[in-house]
Design a protein around this motif. Structure first.
Motif, PDB file in Angstrom:
ATOM      1  N   GLY A 115      40.585  81.422  53.635  1.00 41.38           N
ATOM      2  CA  GLY A 115      41.803  80.430  54.975  1.00 41.38           C
ATOM      3  C   GLY A 115      41.581  79.447  54.425  1.00 41.38           C
ATOM      4  N   ALA A 116      42.030  78.331  55.005  1.00 40.04           N
ATOM      5  CA  ALA A 116      41.075  76.880  54.631  1.00 40.04           C
ATOM      6  C   ALA A 116      41.955  75.846  55.265  1.00 40.04           C
ATOM      7  CB  ALA A 116      41.482  76.392  52.823  1.00 40.04           C
ATOM      8  N   VAL A 117      40.926  74.491  55.698  1.00 39.88           N
ATOM      9  CA  VAL A 117      41.216  73.808  56.689  1.00 39.88           C
ATOM     10  C   VAL A 117      41.843  71.723  55.810  1.00 39.88           C
ATOM     11  CG1 VAL A 117      41.241  75.451  58.868  1.00 39.88           C
ATOM     12  CG2 VAL A 117      39.433  73.096  58.114  1.00 39.88           C
ATOM     13  N   GLY A 118      42.542  71.252  56.518  1.00 39.60           N
ATOM     14  CA  GLY A 118      42.575  69.638  55.433  1.00 39.60           C
ATOM     15  C   GLY A 118      41.885  69.155  56.652  1.00 39.60           C
ATOM     16  N   VAL A 119      41.660  67.722  56.095  1.00 37.61           N
ATOM     17  CA  VAL A 119      41.381  66.921  56.969  1.00 37.61           C
ATOM     18  C   VAL A 119      42.930  65.545  57.289  1.00 37.61           C
ATOM     19  CG1 VAL A 119      38.955  67.290  56.747  1.00 37.61           C
ATOM     20  CG2 VAL A 119      40.052  65.741  55.955  1.00 37.61           C
ATOM     21  N   PHE A 120      42.636  64.846  58.362  1.00 39.35           N
ATOM     22  CA  PHE A 120      43.191  63.814  58.263  1.00 39.35           C
ATOM     23  C   PHE A 120      42.795  62.285  57.796  1.00 39.35           C
ATOM     24  CE2 PHE A 120      44.776  64.744  63.367  1.00 39.35           C
ATOM     25  CZ  PHE A 120      45.778  64.840  62.441  1.00 39.35           C
ATOM     26  N   ALA A 159      56.861  85.699  58.955  1.00 37.31           N
ATOM     27  CA  ALA A 159      57.203  85.147  57.502  1.00 37.31           C
ATOM     28  C   ALA A 159      56.523  85.726  56.786  1.00 37.31           C
ATOM     29  CB  ALA A 159      56.013  83.883  57.575  1.00 37.31           C
ATOM     30  N   GLN A 160      57.136  85.838  55.194  1.00 40.43           N
ATOM     31  CA  GLN A 160      57.308  86.948  54.615  1.00 40.43           C
ATOM     32  C   GLN A 160      56.408  86.192  53.709  1.00 40.43           C
ATOM     33  OE1 GLN A 160      61.102  86.805  52.925  1.00 40.43           O
ATOM     34  NE2 GLN A 160      61.951  87.838  54.833  1.00 40.43           N
ATOM     35  N   GLY A 161      55.139  85.273  53.511  1.00 42.01           N
ATOM     36  CA  GLY A 161      54.933  84.578  52.584  1.00 42.01           C
ATOM     37  C   GLY A 161      52.968  85.737  53.022  1.00 42.01           C
ATOM     38  N   GLN A 162      52.623  85.791  51.296  1.00 47.95           N
ATOM     39  CA  GLN A 162      50.694  85.893  51.634  1.00 47.95           C
ATOM     40  C   GLN A 162      50.150  84.840  52.086  1.00 47.95           C
ATOM     41  OE1 GLN A 162      52.537  86.086  48.291  1.00 47.95           O
ATOM     42  NE2 GLN A 162      53.896  87.968  49.370  1.00 47.95           N
ATOM     43  N   ILE A 163      50.224  84.024  52.033  1.00 50.72           N
ATOM     44  CA  ILE A 163      49.653  82.617  53.129  1.00 50.72           C
ATOM     45  C   ILE A 163      50.450  82.074  53.701  1.00 50.72           C
ATOM     46  CG2 ILE A 163      48.454  81.063  52.492  1.00 50.72           C
ATOM     47  CD1 ILE A 163      46.533  82.637  50.698  1.00 50.72           C
ATOM     48  N   LEU A 164      49.776  81.891  55.379  1.00 50.38           N
ATOM     49  CA  LEU A 164      51.022  81.490  56.296  1.00 50.38           C
ATOM     50  C   LEU A 164      49.907  79.762  56.809  1.00 50.38           C
ATOM     51  CD1 LEU A 164      50.590  83.985  58.651  1.00 50.38           C
ATOM     52  CD2 LEU A 164      52.558  84.098  56.685  1.00 50.38           C
ATOM     53  N   VAL A 165      51.061  78.945  56.040  1.00 47.44           N
ATOM     54  CA  VAL A 165      50.357  77.134  56.405  1.00 47.44           C
ATOM     55  C   VAL A 165      50.902  76.957  57.735  1.00 47.44           C
ATOM     56  CG1 VAL A 165      50.711  75.414  55.528  1.00 47.44           C
ATOM     57  CG2 VAL A 165      50.172  77.245  53.874  1.00 47.44           C
ATOM     58  N   PHE A 166      49.676  76.093  58.391  1.00 41.43           N
ATOM     59  CA  PHE A 166      50.235  75.931  59.451  1.00 41.43           C
ATOM     60  C   PHE A 166      50.344  74.487  59.939  1.00 41.43           C
ATOM     61  CE2 PHE A 166      48.916  80.564  60.443  1.00 41.43           C
ATOM     62  CZ  PHE A 166      50.016  80.951  61.477  1.00 41.43           C
ATOM     63  N   MET A 186      31.681  68.416  58.709  1.00 36.89           N
ATOM     64  CA  MET A 186      31.586  69.569  59.010  1.00 36.89           C
ATOM     65  C   MET A 186      30.696  70.839  57.101  1.00 36.89           C
ATOM     66  SD  MET A 186      31.624  70.345  62.389  1.00 36.89           S
ATOM     67  CE  MET A 186      31.813  72.509  62.052  1.00 36.89           C
ATOM     68  N   PRO A 187      29.859  71.756  57.393  1.00 37.68           N
ATOM     69  CA  PRO A 187      30.022  72.639  56.861  1.00 37.68           C
ATOM     70  C   PRO A 187      31.486  73.255  56.292  1.00 37.68           C
ATOM     71  CG  PRO A 187      29.590  73.906  58.215  1.00 37.68           C
ATOM     72  CD  PRO A 187      29.663  72.216  58.876  1.00 37.68           C
ATOM     73  N   ASP A 188      31.211  73.412  54.680  1.00 39.47           N
ATOM     74  CA  ASP A 188      31.985  73.543  53.353  1.00 39.47           C
ATOM     75  C   ASP A 188      32.812  75.279  54.349  1.00 39.47           C
ATOM     76  OD1 ASP A 188      31.565  71.923  51.691  1.00 39.47           O
ATOM     77  OD2 ASP A 188      30.476  72.778  50.526  1.00 39.47           O
ATOM     78  N   ARG A 189      32.387  75.927  54.986  1.00 36.97           N
ATOM     79  CA  ARG A 189      32.154  76.930  55.761  1.00 36.97           C
ATOM     80  C   ARG A 189      33.020  76.887  56.811  1.00 36.97           C
ATOM     81  NH1 ARG A 189      30.809  83.108  54.191  1.00 36.97           N
ATOM     82  NH2 ARG A 189      32.196  84.388  56.056  1.00 36.97           N
ATOM     83  N   ILE A 190      33.199  76.882  57.924  1.00 36.48           N
ATOM     84  CA  ILE A 190      33.188  76.573  59.234  1.00 36.48           C
ATOM     85  C   ILE A 190      34.317  77.523  59.843  1.00 36.48           C
ATOM     86  CG2 ILE A 190      33.370  74.300  58.421  1.00 36.48           C
ATOM     87  CD1 ILE A 190      36.832  74.470  58.744  1.00 36.48           C
ATOM     88  N   ALA A 191      33.475  77.874  61.177  1.00 34.18           N
ATOM     89  CA  ALA A 191      34.305  78.345  62.176  1.00 34.18           C
ATOM     90  C   ALA A 191      36.057  77.928  62.704  1.00 34.18           C
ATOM     91  CB  ALA A 191      33.047  79.061  63.459  1.00 34.18           C
ATOM     92  N   LEU A 192      35.977  77.307  62.229  1.00 31.76           N
ATOM     93  CA  LEU A 192      37.053  76.308  63.044  1.00 31.76           C
ATOM     94  C   LEU A 192      38.506  76.171  61.940  1.00 31.76           C
ATOM     95  CD1 LEU A 192      35.517  73.151  62.972  1.00 31.76           C
ATOM     96  CD2 LEU A 192      35.831  74.590  64.786  1.00 31.76           C
ATOM     97  N   PHE A 193      40.011  76.270  63.541  1.00 32.19           N
ATOM     98  CA  PHE A 193      41.063  76.494  62.140  1.00 32.19           C
ATOM     99  C   PHE A 193      41.946  75.340  62.470  1.00 32.19           C
ATOM    100  CE2 PHE A 193      45.236  78.774  61.891  1.00 32.19           C
ATOM    101  CZ  PHE A 193      45.188  78.137  60.470  1.00 32.19           C
ATOM    102  N   PHE A 194      42.239  74.425  61.885  1.00 33.27           N
ATOM    103  CA  PHE A 194      42.673  72.764  62.282  1.00 33.27           C
ATOM    104  C   PHE A 194      43.912  72.697  62.235  1.00 33.27           C
ATOM    105  CE2 PHE A 194      43.446  68.299  61.069  1.00 33.27           C
ATOM    106  CZ  PHE A 194      43.006  67.820  62.229  1.00 33.27           C
ATOM    107  N   THR A 195      44.876  73.196  62.787  1.00 31.65           N
ATOM    108  CA  THR A 195      46.508  73.375  63.255  1.00 31.65           C
ATOM    109  C   THR A 195      47.187  71.946  62.527  1.00 31.65           C
ATOM    110  OG1 THR A 195      47.006  73.389  65.707  1.00 31.65           O
ATOM    111  CG2 THR A 195      46.530  75.102  64.254  1.00 31.65           C
ATOM    112  N   SER A 196      46.925  71.408  62.583  1.00 29.72           N
ATOM    113  CA  SER A 196      47.412  70.284  61.659  1.00 29.72           C
ATOM    114  C   SER A 196      47.404  70.280  60.137  1.00 29.72           C
ATOM    115  CB  SER A 196      46.971  68.971  61.954  1.00 29.72           C
ATOM    116  OG  SER A 196      47.044  68.702  62.747  1.00 29.72           O
ATOM    117  N   ALA A 197      46.705  70.718  59.879  1.00 28.13           N
ATOM    118  CA  ALA A 197      46.516  71.978  58.106  1.00 28.13           C
ATOM    119  C   ALA A 197      46.123  72.619  57.992  1.00 28.13           C
ATOM    120  CB  ALA A 197      46.345  70.512  57.397  1.00 28.13           C
ATOM    121  N   ALA A 198      46.774  74.034  57.882  1.00 27.94           N
ATOM    122  CA  ALA A 198      45.972  75.582  58.274  1.00 27.94           C
ATOM    123  C   ALA A 198      46.459  76.054  56.730  1.00 27.94           C
ATOM    124  CB  ALA A 198      45.393  75.573  59.343  1.00 27.94           C
ATOM    125  N   ALA A 199      46.016  76.928  56.102  1.00 26.00           N
ATOM    126  CA  ALA A 199      46.080  78.132  55.714  1.00 26.00           C
ATOM    127  C   ALA A 199      45.564  78.828  56.002  1.00 26.00           C
ATOM    128  CB  ALA A 199      46.223  77.592  54.323  1.00 26.00           C
TER     129      ALA A 199
END
Length: 332
Positions: free
Chosen positions: A111-116, A78-85, A141-154
């Motif tokens: 980074g950031a994660v989205g939701v369903f 990947a060549q982007g500065q932001i990786l979205v999974f 969950m709180p606004d800052r989390i220790a999770l990475f939700f790969t359905s929608a994660a940057a």
């Protein structure tokens, strides 16, 4: 602020129809200079050709090694500065990708994660249950989390590479995203929950599918927690599953055991203990079950109440299997 270049990484294995839906939505995101990378984990159908026809870059995994290896292979080119999974069965509605990227690239964020989304293509009970569970647990969950939700994660590419990416011991979808999220948090990364970035999950579940997934996830989470037990930087981080739910599951299973013992021995004290445990179990899951009723109605709530017992048993068995396996040397 200039828009960072974005690379979207999608691991695939024989998912041509779903991938086309995913790509069509991504191409309508309106993001400039968008790079889409399809990580081919040994496809034998037309998935790779469909990806290329949509202008995506195909990164072929030399030796098919599962979803974590595929994501790492995609990130490596990947060549982007932001990786979205994301995944082939996920569709980004208009504006959702930009919202997620903006959240991940904001000052102070790594980074950031989205939701369903509450919108979903399947209306059978098991699909409703699973989609609602994922939506409910993440949105609380709180606004800052220790999770990475790969359905929608940057994630900033630098943070991903410094963390050494996904643990490739996880071959099938499991808790590889949770593991990465907790490693990122231990490094001080700021991963934000972006509730406004909602994606639609095009996956149909049956009842047996939900029980199997919840069993496997409970087993994997227990092993992850046991591997981390000596790491103070991770012990305090919250999992996506509310602690009350597994505690309630164990209380319900204990109530069933106590009830059986009470019937066998005619013991009033055992029966009273079983009743107390059952009430505790019900209270522990009341928030989720009530939200199911509010969003999906009384009929789904009644089915959910009945299914809840079976799901608790699956969680207990998975957790027990995970702990026993760990003691026998199975770390994953």
């Amino acid at each position: 602020m200039d828009q960072p270049r974005v690379s979207v990484i999608i691991p695939v294995k024989n998912q041509q129809r779903l991938l086309v839906q995913c790509l069509d939505a991504l191409l309508q995101s309106g993001l400039p200079d968008l790079e889409i990378i399809v990580a081919d984990d040994g496809c034998t159908d037309g998935t790779a050709a469909a990806a290329e026809a949509h202008g995506a870059r195909v990164a072929r995994v030399p030796q098919p090694g599962g979803v974590s290896a595929a994501r790492n292979a995609g990130a490596a080119v990947a060549q982007g500065q932001i990786l979205v999974f994301t995944d082939a069965d996920v569709v980004f509605p208009p504006g959702a990708l930009r919202t997620l990227v903006d959240c991940a690239s904001a000052p102070g964020a790594d980074g950031a994660v989205g939701v369903f989304s509450g919108d979903m293509p399947f209306g059978n009970f098991a699909s409703i249950w699973k989609n609602h569970w994922m939506r409910y647990t993440y949105r609380r969950m709180p606004d800052r989390i220790a999770l990475f939700f790969t359905s929608a994660a940057a994630l900033r590419a630098a943070a991903f590479r410094e963390s050494r990416g996904f643990d490739e011991n996880y071959r099938a979808p499991s808790v590889e995203d949770t593991d990465l999220g907790r490693r990122l948090a231990a490094r001080g990364c700021n991963i934000r929950l972006c509730r406004e970035a909602e994606v639609i999950h095009h996956k149909r579940y049956g009842v047996a599918d939900v029980l199997r997934v919840d069993y496997a996830r409970a087993r994997a989470l227990v092993r992850l927690a046991l591997r981390e037990r000596a790491n103070p930087k991770r012990r305090g981080a919250a999992f996506s599953v509310p602690l009350a739910y597994p505690l309630g599951a164990f209380a319900l299973c204990a109530a069933a055991i106590f009830s059986g013992a009470a019937i066998a021995t005619r013991g009033a004290a055992l029966l009273a203990a079983a009743a107390v445990l059952f009430v505790l179990a019900l209270v522990s899951s009341a928030g989720f079950l009530n939200s199911l009723r509010q969003e999906h109605g009384a009929a789904v709530f009644v089915k959910g109440l009945l299914f809840w017992g079976a799901d608790c048993v699956a969680v207990c068995l998975g957790a027990a299997s995970g702990a026993l396996g760990f003691l026998l040397g199975k770390r994953y």
